[in-house]
Design an enzyme around this catalytic site. Structure first.
Site, PDB file in Angstrom:
ATOM      1  N   ASN A  25       0.814  -1.208   0.000  1.00 17.44           N
ATOM      2  CA  ASN A  25       0.000   0.000   0.000  1.00 17.44           C
ATOM      3  C   ASN A  25       0.850   1.260   0.000  1.00 17.44           C
ATOM      4  O   ASN A  25       0.598   2.193  -0.775  1.00 17.44           O
ATOM      5  CB  ASN A  25      -0.921  -0.027   1.225  1.00 17.44           C
ATOM      6  CG  ASN A  25      -1.743   1.231   1.393  1.00 17.44           C
ATOM      7  OD1 ASN A  25      -1.270   2.211   1.971  1.00 17.44           O
ATOM      8  ND2 ASN A  25      -2.965   1.218   0.895  1.00 17.44           N
ATOM      9  N   LYS A  59       0.174   8.680   1.769  1.00 18.25           N
ATOM     10  CA  LYS A  59      -1.250   8.378   1.888  1.00 18.25           C
ATOM     11  C   LYS A  59      -1.921   9.568   2.575  1.00 18.25           C
ATOM     12  O   LYS A  59      -2.078   9.629   3.785  1.00 18.25           O
ATOM     13  CB  LYS A  59      -1.472   7.095   2.687  1.00 18.25           C
ATOM     14  CG  LYS A  59      -0.735   5.879   2.161  1.00 18.25           C
ATOM     15  CD  LYS A  59      -1.047   5.591   0.700  1.00 18.25           C
ATOM     16  CE  LYS A  59      -2.472   5.151   0.489  1.00 18.25           C
ATOM     17  NZ  LYS A  59      -2.733   4.746  -0.908  1.00 18.25           N
ATOM     18  N   ASP A 252      -3.541   0.092   5.926  1.00 24.67           N
ATOM     19  CA  ASP A 252      -4.455  -0.791   5.190  1.00 24.67           C
ATOM     20  C   ASP A 252      -4.107  -2.273   5.306  1.00 24.67           C
ATOM     21  O   ASP A 252      -4.327  -3.042   4.367  1.00 24.67           O
ATOM     22  CB  ASP A 252      -4.529  -0.385   3.711  1.00 24.67           C
ATOM     23  CG  ASP A 252      -5.444   0.814   3.484  1.00 24.67           C
ATOM     24  OD1 ASP A 252      -6.007   1.325   4.478  1.00 24.67           O
ATOM     25  OD2 ASP A 252      -5.592   1.243   2.339  1.00 24.67           O
TER      26      ASP A 252
END
Length: 291
Positions: A25, A59, A252
């Site tokens: 991720n 992110k 995640d």
């Protein structure tokens, strides 16, 4: 738009039975990303699946301000550049702001537009102007028909290299549902269709944290279900996040697929792809049946 983006785009469109966008991720460290790229490439090369390595440098849309975000733009791009040089792999990463696109376009082969931002015109145009392939994730709040408008923004900016990605639809407050019809309807955008088989199983803000607050949960055990469905329908590409230690992934974790199970799942998907006719429209005969 001449040069490598066109060649890569053409090769992905021609991929049989599908191409793969895969990786952790978020960039956790240079060592970890290189390790993941090495192992994922080894598996996909063995199976004959075209691979674009994926990881995020930031992110920016985490549920909590305390969540791990990654190394940031400058350091993250250096690491992705090393992945390209070390393993001769194209890479995909996401952008969140228009000013990031130029720098990202100098490294990434595919620029990904996050689902929350799929209608942001300035971001789409800035990404398009890099000339790189643009992968637009369908917003969780959008009908598939909206993606025709988003893709058109890329094309009107002079870039025909666009693809769209299904990643689930909001189903109440803390859940997503995958509607297989979307995979069919997205073909009306006239570009490659990708299925995100991991984010589609998120449960946004659905996990309570010790000490208060929430984080995204997920239904990792259903990833094979969504993957099988997507390949049977005949998608052009599969997007999936993969981790060597999902239970300890900083971001995640509940929807990252274990690296140790990647080859087994891909082998099954290839077997499904060999027998499905999902890429071809079914010819329905509505003439009266005669004895």
């Amino acid at each position: 738009m001449e040069g490598p983006p066109v060649a890569l785009f053409d090769s992905l469109k021609a991929a049989k039975p599908f191409f793969l966008l895969a990786g952790p991720n978020v960039i956790e460290s240079e060592e970890h990303v290189l390790k993941m790229a090495k192992h994922i490439k080894g598996i996909t090369t063995k199976l004959g699946i075209p691979l674009v390595f994926k990881s995020s440098f930031d992110k920016a849309n985490r549920t909590s301000s305390k969540s791990f975000r990654g190394p940031g733009l400058e350091e993250g791009l250096k690491i992705l550049e090393k992945v390209k040089a070390t393993y001769d792999l194209p890479v995909v990463t996401d952008v969140h702001e228009s000013h990031q696109c130029e720098a990202v376009g100098r490294v990434a082969d595919i620029i990904q537009i996050p689902a929350f931002l799929c209608r942001q015109t300035d971001l789409l145009v800035a990404a398009a102007k890099t000339g790189k392939i643009i992968n637009i994730k369908k917003g969780q709040f959008c009908a598939p028909s909206v993606m025709a408008n988003s893709a058109e923004k890329i094309r009107l900016a002079g870039n025909p290299n666009v693809m769209v990605c299904e990643r689930g639809t909001m189903f109440g407050y803390n859940d997503l549902i995958v509607d297989p019809r979307n995979l069919e309807w997205l073909r009306e955008v006239n570009c490659p269709v990708v299925a995100d088989i991991t984010h589609a199983l998120q449960q946004p803000a659905g996990r309570k944290l010790d000490g208060g607050g929430v984080a995204s949960g997920g239904l990792r055990e259903l990833i094979p279900c969504i993957a099988r469905t997507s390949v049977a329908v005949g998608v052009d590409g599969i997007f999936m996040e993969v981790h060597d230690d999902p239970l300890n992934a900083p971001c995640d974790g509940p929807t990252q697929w274990p690296l140790r199970n990647l080859e087994e799942l891909l082998e099954e998907l290839l077997a499904i792809a060999r027998v499905t006719k999902g890429k071809e429209p079914f010819k329905i005969d509505l003439t009266p049946f005669q004895e």
